[in-house]
Design an enzyme around this catalytic site. Structure first.
Site, PDB file in Angstrom:
ATOM      1  N   GLY A  48       0.854  -1.201   0.000  1.00 38.53           N
ATOM      2  CA  GLY A  48       0.000   0.000   0.000  1.00 38.53           C
ATOM      3  C   GLY A  48       0.881   1.239   0.000  1.00 38.53           C
ATOM      4  O   GLY A  48       0.713   2.157   0.795  1.00 38.53           O
ATOM      5  N   THR A  51       0.311   5.998  -1.865  1.00 39.54           N
ATOM      6  CA  THR A  51      -0.354   7.220  -1.388  1.00 39.54           C
ATOM      7  C   THR A  51      -0.455   7.151   0.144  1.00 39.54           C
ATOM      8  O   THR A  51      -0.195   6.105   0.745  1.00 39.54           O
ATOM      9  CB  THR A  51      -1.790   7.372  -1.956  1.00 39.54           C
ATOM     10  N   GLY A  52      -0.863   8.244   0.741  1.00 38.28           N
ATOM     11  CA  GLY A  52      -1.238   8.268   2.156  1.00 38.28           C
ATOM     12  C   GLY A  52      -0.147   7.774   3.094  1.00 38.28           C
ATOM     13  O   GLY A  52       1.047   8.062   2.909  1.00 38.28           O
ATOM     14  N   ASP A 111      -2.554  -6.431  -7.527  1.00 36.17           N
ATOM     15  CA  ASP A 111      -3.439  -6.698  -6.402  1.00 36.17           C
ATOM     16  C   ASP A 111      -2.702  -7.416  -5.268  1.00 36.17           C
ATOM     17  O   ASP A 111      -2.408  -8.611  -5.371  1.00 36.17           O
ATOM     18  CB  ASP A 111      -4.622  -7.539  -6.896  1.00 36.17           C
ATOM     19  N   LEU A 139      -2.759  -1.023   3.468  1.00 37.43           N
ATOM     20  CA  LEU A 139      -3.765  -1.080   2.404  1.00 37.43           C
ATOM     21  C   LEU A 139      -5.056  -0.406   2.848  1.00 37.43           C
ATOM     22  O   LEU A 139      -5.469  -0.529   3.991  1.00 37.43           O
ATOM     23  CB  LEU A 139      -4.108  -2.537   2.068  1.00 37.43           C
ATOM     24  N   TYR A 235     -17.325   4.741  12.675  1.00 37.19           N
ATOM     25  CA  TYR A 235     -15.954   4.231  12.555  1.00 37.19           C
ATOM     26  C   TYR A 235     -15.659   3.141  13.585  1.00 37.19           C
ATOM     27  O   TYR A 235     -15.763   1.959  13.285  1.00 37.19           O
ATOM     28  CB  TYR A 235     -14.915   5.382  12.625  1.00 37.19           C
ATOM     29  N   LYS A 244     -10.921  -3.319  11.947  1.00 36.29           N
ATOM     30  CA  LYS A 244      -9.719  -2.890  12.673  1.00 36.29           C
ATOM     31  C   LYS A 244      -9.502  -3.754  13.922  1.00 36.29           C
ATOM     32  O   LYS A 244      -8.361  -4.011  14.303  1.00 36.29           O
ATOM     33  CB  LYS A 244      -9.810  -1.407  13.041  1.00 36.29           C
ATOM     34  N   VAL A 275      -6.716  13.831   5.592  1.00 41.55           N
ATOM     35  CA  VAL A 275      -7.321  13.766   4.266  1.00 41.55           C
ATOM     36  C   VAL A 275      -6.510  12.792   3.413  1.00 41.55           C
ATOM     37  O   VAL A 275      -5.338  13.026   3.134  1.00 41.55           O
ATOM     38  CB  VAL A 275      -7.286  15.148   3.578  1.00 41.55           C
ATOM     39  N   THR A 276      -7.125  11.676   3.058  1.00 40.37           N
ATOM     40  CA  THR A 276      -6.537  10.765   2.071  1.00 40.37           C
ATOM     41  C   THR A 276      -7.693  10.300   1.184  1.00 40.37           C
ATOM     42  O   THR A 276      -8.862  10.563   1.484  1.00 40.37           O
ATOM     43  CB  THR A 276      -5.879   9.521   2.710  1.00 40.37           C
TER      44      THR A 276
HETATM   45  P1  NAD Z   1      -4.770   5.546   0.823  1.00 41.28           P
HETATM   46  O1  NAD Z   1      -6.025   5.358   0.055  1.00 41.28           O
HETATM   47  O2  NAD Z   1      -4.057   6.845   0.712  1.00 41.28           O
HETATM   48  O3  NAD Z   1      -3.688   4.403   0.445  1.00 41.28           O
HETATM   49  C1  NAD Z   1      -4.052   3.099   0.195  1.00 41.28           C
HETATM   50  C2  NAD Z   1      -2.921   2.350  -0.500  1.00 41.28           C
HETATM   51  O4  NAD Z   1      -3.344   0.983  -0.692  1.00 41.28           O
HETATM   52  C3  NAD Z   1      -2.566   2.884  -1.896  1.00 41.28           C
HETATM   53  O5  NAD Z   1      -1.157   2.783  -2.091  1.00 41.28           O
HETATM   54  C4  NAD Z   1      -3.255   1.897  -2.828  1.00 41.28           C
HETATM   55  O6  NAD Z   1      -2.632   1.753  -4.108  1.00 41.28           O
HETATM   56  C5  NAD Z   1      -3.098   0.624  -2.027  1.00 41.28           C
HETATM   57  N1  NAD Z   1      -4.050  -0.432  -2.396  1.00 41.28           N
HETATM   58  C6  NAD Z   1      -5.396  -0.422  -2.326  1.00 41.28           C
HETATM   59  N2  NAD Z   1      -5.893  -1.604  -2.744  1.00 41.28           N
HETATM   60  C7  NAD Z   1      -4.825  -2.370  -3.098  1.00 41.28           C
HETATM   61  C8  NAD Z   1      -4.672  -3.689  -3.591  1.00 41.28           C
HETATM   62  N3  NAD Z   1      -5.726  -4.479  -3.811  1.00 41.28           N
HETATM   63  N4  NAD Z   1      -3.425  -4.123  -3.848  1.00 41.28           N
HETATM   64  C9  NAD Z   1      -2.336  -3.346  -3.652  1.00 41.28           C
HETATM   65  N5  NAD Z   1      -2.417  -2.099  -3.148  1.00 41.28           N
HETATM   66  C10 NAD Z   1      -3.651  -1.623  -2.879  1.00 41.28           C
HETATM   67  O7  NAD Z   1      -5.135   5.214   2.320  1.00 41.28           O
HETATM   68  P2  NAD Z   1      -4.596   5.675   3.750  1.00 41.28           P
HETATM   69  O8  NAD Z   1      -5.569   6.630   4.322  1.00 41.28           O
HETATM   70  O9  NAD Z   1      -3.164   6.013   3.715  1.00 41.28           O
HETATM   71  O10 NAD Z   1      -4.810   4.321   4.567  1.00 41.28           O
HETATM   72  C11 NAD Z   1      -3.773   3.402   4.834  1.00 41.28           C
HETATM   73  C12 NAD Z   1      -4.049   2.760   6.186  1.00 41.28           C
HETATM   74  O11 NAD Z   1      -4.022   3.783   7.194  1.00 41.28           O
HETATM   75  C13 NAD Z   1      -5.423   2.095   6.278  1.00 41.28           C
HETATM   76  O12 NAD Z   1      -5.317   0.932   7.062  1.00 41.28           O
HETATM   77  C14 NAD Z   1      -6.240   3.145   7.012  1.00 41.28           C
HETATM   78  O13 NAD Z   1      -7.341   2.595   7.695  1.00 41.28           O
HETATM   79  C15 NAD Z   1      -5.194   3.668   7.972  1.00 41.28           C
HETATM   80  N6  NAD Z   1      -5.502   4.990   8.575  1.00 41.28           N
HETATM   81  C16 NAD Z   1      -5.923   6.041   7.824  1.00 41.28           C
HETATM   82  C17 NAD Z   1      -6.249   7.235   8.452  1.00 41.28           C
HETATM   83  C18 NAD Z   1      -6.743   8.444   7.675  1.00 41.28           C
HETATM   84  O14 NAD Z   1      -7.295   9.359   8.270  1.00 41.28           O
HETATM   85  N7  NAD Z   1      -6.532   8.498   6.373  1.00 41.28           N
HETATM   86  C19 NAD Z   1      -6.095   7.374   9.842  1.00 41.28           C
HETATM   87  C20 NAD Z   1      -5.607   6.303  10.573  1.00 41.28           C
HETATM   88  C21 NAD Z   1      -5.328   5.104   9.933  1.00 41.28           C
END
Ligand code: NAD
Length: 395
Positions: A48, A51-52, A111, A139, A235, A244, A275-276
């Site tokens: 993953g 991004t993010g 994937d 992811l 959530y 989770k 923000v993601t």
């Molecule tokens: P994001 O959407 O920015 O990133 C998701 C990543 O997963 C991307 O790189 C995407 O290409 C990859 N991905 C998705 N499906 C895939 C697949 N089938 N195969 C390979 N790669 C795949 O998301 P994010 O917000 O950075 O979330 C990442 C983690 O952080 C998650 O577990 C989320 O719950 C957690 N999180 C997010 C936040 C928030 O506020 N954004 C807060 C706390 C925790």
């Protein structure tokens, strides 16, 4: 072509290659400015990674501690006349910068839930790195094709037990309204756990362990969110919260696996709401984030993904530190978000938000600009009115 943002609900269907590269460069600059992270990881697999939080982890590992990184993600590549999804451009920019700095950086676009991508990843680690000492599992996906049953599981963001009514905002139009979300049924809960729970993380770690690709003492981390009670129904106590919980179960299992491998560890880091692409799809949460940003910016404690991940690596995982776990064994880099005075201020503002006072009472402007930045728009120094080539091949 001239690439402008085309926002459709909570996604933007275009992305700007140079803008994404400038965004990644900002993250690299931040990590470099914070200085080297002593004792940091050296060979890192990020699942993953485009991004993010996953990309921020990759940037921190590479530019904070000189790590070789292998990134797995699922993005739409660019084509002649059609932009890619932002993770494609982010990854290219990251790989170019890492290689220019003399660091190993390779990526697999496919994937991560599939047996095939897992096998390709194992083969690449064996051939190029020998072993990895950190696995980041980040992811966020709306669906998963189960590698054994072939079933397609779709995740949903719903409350459990009873319907949930609260305020929400259309971040594009700036309209505050009331949304009611019906509760999930048992199948929807199980499907969300199948997508966003811990089974796939366990499959990855077991495969890496069986193939002897984990260095002694290797660590693994996955990310979660808890947040304040205003969002709990959707959530923490909703379908995603059940997933989770399952991720936490998997962390305990993987932790025992890694303990036997030279005293390693696996754990969950609870991160800040940001923000993601993933968070913008959750009802109610973008309004919370808009209020939170306003309060945390005023308090001087606001962080983005890169600040969060740099702090996680430098003050909890490495740099001579060991993780400080909460009562449930989780690391909390949501600590500044959850400070009582920050949450008291959110609770005070929440009931009075309307469409009319949204701009004054919240940081909706900051939310919007962060959202556009995810797609490479609004970066300083980029001229968005000139022709740019959308088709950029992976190096
Ligand atoms: P994001 O959407 O920015 O990133 C998701 C990543 O997963 C991307 O790189 C995407 O290409 C990859 N991905 C998705 N499906 C895939 C697949 N089938 N195969 C390979 N790669 C795949 O998301 P994010 O917000 O950075 O979330 C990442 C983690 O952080 C998650 O577990 C989320 O719950 C957690 N999180 C997010 C936040 C928030 O506020 N954004 C807060 C706390 C925790």
């Amino acid at each position: 072509m001239i690439i402008k943002p085309k926002v459709r609900g909570f996604v933007c269907v275009t992305a700007h290659p140079e803008g994404c590269a400038a965004h990644v460069q900002e993250w690299i600059d931040h990590v470099k400015a914070r200085g080297p992270i002593s004792g940091g990881p050296k060979k890192v697999l990020v699942i993953g990674a485009s991004t993010g939080y996953g990309l921020a982890s990759r940037v921190t590992a590479a530019f904070g501690s000189g790590a070789a990184t292998l990134g797995v993600f699922f993005d739409r590549p660019s084509e002649e006349g059609r932009p890619a999804t932002p993770g494609w451009y982010n990854t290219i920019a990251f790989m170019q910068a890492a290689r220019a700095a003399g660091l190993y950086a390779k990526s697999l676009n496919g994937d991560a839930f599939s047996a095939d991508i897992k096998q390709q990843t194992l083969d690449l680690i064996r051939a190029d790195l020998g072993q990895v000492d950190l696995v980041v599992y980040s992811l966020a996906s709306p669906r998963r094709t189960h590698p054994k049953t072939g079933a397609v599981h779709k995740s949903c963001l719903k409350p459990i037990g009873q319907s949930y009514t609260n305020k929400t905002v259309d971040t594009d139009k700036g309209l505050v309204s009331t949304v009611t979300i019906d509760p999930a049924n048992d199948q929807e809960i199980a499907d969300t756990v199948a997508v966003m729970g811990g089974e796939d993380w366990e499959l990855w770690m077991q495969a890496l362990s069986d193939a002897k690709l984990l260095a002694p003492g290797a660590q693994s981390v996955a990310y979660s969110y808890i947040g304040p009670d205003v969002t709990w129904a959707i959530y923490k106590n909703g379908t995603i919260g059940m997933a989770k919980n399952d991720l936490e179960r998997a962390a305990r299992h993987i932790d025992s696996l890694l303990k036997l491998n030279g005293g390693g560890r696996a754990f969950i880091s609870v991160n800040k709401a940001l923000v993601t692409q993933a968070s913008s799809a959750i009802p109610v949460v973008p309004l919370y984030i808009s209020i939170l940003y306003k309060i945390m910016k005023a308090a001087g404690t606001h962080e983005g993904c890169i600040e969060q991940m740099q702090r996680l690596f430098a003050t909890q995982m490495y740099g001579g530190h060991t993780p400080k776990f909460d009562e449930a064994g989780r690391v909390r880099v949501d600590d500044w978000e959850m400070r009582p005075e920050i949450q008291a201020a959110v609770r005070e503002i929440w009931p009075r938000i309307t469409t009319e006072n949204l701009a004054a009472e919240t940081d909706i402007a900051g939310y919007r600009s962060e959202f556009l930045k995810l797609f490479g728009f609004g970066l300083p120094g980029i001229n968005y009115d000139v022709e740019t080539e959308p088709h950029v091949p992976m190096p």
